[in-house]
Design a protein around this motif. Structure first.
Motif, short mmCIF file in Angstrom:
data_model
loop_
_atom_site.label_atom_id
_atom_site.label_comp_id
_atom_site.label_asym_id
_atom_site.label_seq_id
_atom_site.Cartn_x
_atom_site.Cartn_y
_atom_site.Cartn_z
N LEU A 29 -17.34 13.55 -9.56
CA LEU A 29 -17.04 13.82 -8.16
C LEU A 29 -16.63 12.54 -7.44
O LEU A 29 -15.68 12.53 -6.65
N GLY A 30 -17.34 11.45 -7.71
CA GLY A 30 -16.97 10.16 -7.13
C GLY A 30 -15.56 9.76 -7.54
O GLY A 30 -14.78 9.28 -6.71
N LEU A 31 -15.22 9.98 -8.81
CA LEU A 31 -13.88 9.66 -9.29
C LEU A 31 -12.83 10.50 -8.56
O LEU A 31 -11.80 9.98 -8.12
N VAL A 32 -13.10 11.78 -8.39
CA VAL A 32 -12.16 12.66 -7.68
C VAL A 32 -11.99 12.19 -6.23
O VAL A 32 -10.87 12.14 -5.71
N LEU A 33 -13.08 11.81 -5.57
CA LEU A 33 -12.98 11.34 -4.18
C LEU A 33 -12.18 10.04 -4.09
O LEU A 33 -11.35 9.89 -3.20
N TRP A 34 -12.43 9.10 -5.01
CA TRP A 34 -11.67 7.85 -4.99
C TRP A 34 -10.19 8.11 -5.24
O TRP A 34 -9.32 7.54 -4.58
N LEU A 35 -9.88 9.00 -6.21
CA LEU A 35 -8.48 9.31 -6.50
C LEU A 35 -7.82 10.03 -5.32
O LEU A 35 -6.63 9.81 -5.04
N THR A 36 -8.57 10.88 -4.65
CA THR A 36 -8.05 11.55 -3.45
C THR A 36 -7.73 10.52 -2.38
O THR A 36 -6.67 10.58 -1.74
N LEU A 37 -8.61 9.56 -2.20
CA LEU A 37 -8.37 8.51 -1.21
C LEU A 37 -7.15 7.67 -1.59
O LEU A 37 -6.37 7.29 -0.72
N VAL A 38 -6.98 7.40 -2.89
CA VAL A 38 -5.80 6.67 -3.35
C VAL A 38 -4.54 7.44 -2.96
O VAL A 38 -3.58 6.87 -2.41
N GLY A 39 -4.52 8.74 -3.24
CA GLY A 39 -3.35 9.55 -2.93
C GLY A 39 -3.07 9.63 -1.44
O GLY A 39 -1.91 9.48 -1.01
N LEU A 40 -4.11 9.86 -0.65
CA LEU A 40 -3.92 9.94 0.80
C LEU A 40 -3.47 8.61 1.39
O LEU A 40 -2.59 8.57 2.25
N SER A 41 -4.06 7.53 0.91
CA SER A 41 -3.67 6.21 1.41
C SER A 41 -2.24 5.88 1.02
O SER A 41 -1.49 5.30 1.80
N GLY A 42 -1.87 6.26 -0.19
CA GLY A 42 -0.50 6.04 -0.63
C GLY A 42 0.50 6.82 0.20
O GLY A 42 1.56 6.31 0.58
N ALA A 43 0.15 8.06 0.51
CA ALA A 43 1.03 8.88 1.35
C ALA A 43 1.16 8.28 2.74
O ALA A 43 2.25 8.22 3.31
N ALA A 44 0.04 7.82 3.29
CA ALA A 44 0.07 7.22 4.62
C ALA A 44 0.87 5.92 4.60
O ALA A 44 1.65 5.64 5.52
N ALA A 45 0.72 5.13 3.55
CA ALA A 45 1.44 3.86 3.46
C ALA A 45 2.94 4.06 3.24
O ALA A 45 3.73 3.21 3.62
N SER A 46 3.30 5.20 2.65
CA SER A 46 4.72 5.46 2.40
C SER A 46 5.44 5.98 3.64
O SER A 46 6.63 6.23 3.61
N GLY A 47 4.70 6.14 4.73
CA GLY A 47 5.34 6.50 5.99
C GLY A 47 5.19 7.95 6.37
O GLY A 47 5.73 8.37 7.39
N GLN A 48 4.48 8.74 5.57
CA GLN A 48 4.26 10.13 5.97
C GLN A 48 3.42 10.16 7.23
O GLN A 48 2.37 9.54 7.31
N ARG A 49 3.89 10.87 8.21
CA ARG A 49 3.16 10.98 9.47
C ARG A 49 2.62 12.40 9.59
O ARG A 49 3.33 13.33 9.91
N SER A 50 1.38 12.54 9.25
CA SER A 50 0.75 13.85 9.29
C SER A 50 -0.64 13.71 9.88
O SER A 50 -1.45 12.91 9.42
N SER A 51 -0.90 14.49 10.89
CA SER A 51 -2.20 14.43 11.54
C SER A 51 -3.34 14.80 10.58
O SER A 51 -4.35 14.11 10.53
N PRO A 52 -3.22 15.89 9.78
CA PRO A 52 -4.30 16.20 8.83
C PRO A 52 -4.50 15.10 7.79
O PRO A 52 -5.62 14.84 7.38
N LEU A 53 -3.42 14.44 7.42
CA LEU A 53 -3.52 13.34 6.46
C LEU A 53 -4.41 12.24 7.01
O LEU A 53 -5.37 11.82 6.37
N TYR A 54 -4.11 11.81 8.23
CA TYR A 54 -4.90 10.74 8.82
C TYR A 54 -6.33 11.17 9.13
O TYR A 54 -7.26 10.39 9.00
N ARG A 55 -6.49 12.43 9.54
CA ARG A 55 -7.85 12.91 9.85
C ARG A 55 -8.72 13.01 8.61
O ARG A 55 -9.94 12.92 8.71
#
Length: 108
Positions: A32-58
């Motif tokens: 579960l910890g691995l899944v959460l860290w990988l989820t954070l990697v994906g969300l952070s990558g999406a945010a860093a790539s310029g995706q502007r999404s309110s649910p993403l940031y929340r």
């Protein structure tokens, strides 16, 4: 930061294959910890790539919070049992750093 957390847990699971058989609850927590860290990697990558999404940031801040709490919990458990050495402490630092960065980067 998130990549380091995911790599740490992934390496732990890979090097302790017998844990899957001996302690499935502990394995599930690590997975579960691995899944959460990988989820954070994906969300952070999406945010860093310029995706502007309110649910993403929340979603980044709560996931970072869960990781910080879980990492500090592991530090406490390992310290109480006097096992683990420096590795759990580094996980706690990574969890707090991820939370701090998520807080600083939040978009209200």
């Amino acid at each position: 930061m998130s990549v380091l957390g995911a790599l740490d847990i992934g390496q732990f699971l890979a090097s302790n294959a017998s844990m899957f058989r001996v302690s499935p609850g502990r394995t599930a927590g690590s997975a579960l910890g691995l899944v959460l860290w990988l989820t954070l990697v994906g969300l952070s990558g999406a945010a860093a790539s310029g995706q502007r999404s309110s649910p993403l940031y929340r979603s980044i801040l709560p996931i970072s919070g869960l990781l910080a709490v879980g990492s500090l919990g592991l530090v406490a458990v390992h310290a109480a049992a006097r096992v683990g050495g420096l590795r759990p402490a580094l996980g706690g630092v990574l969890g707090l750093a991820a939370l701090g960065l998520a807080y600083l980067a939040r978009h209200d």
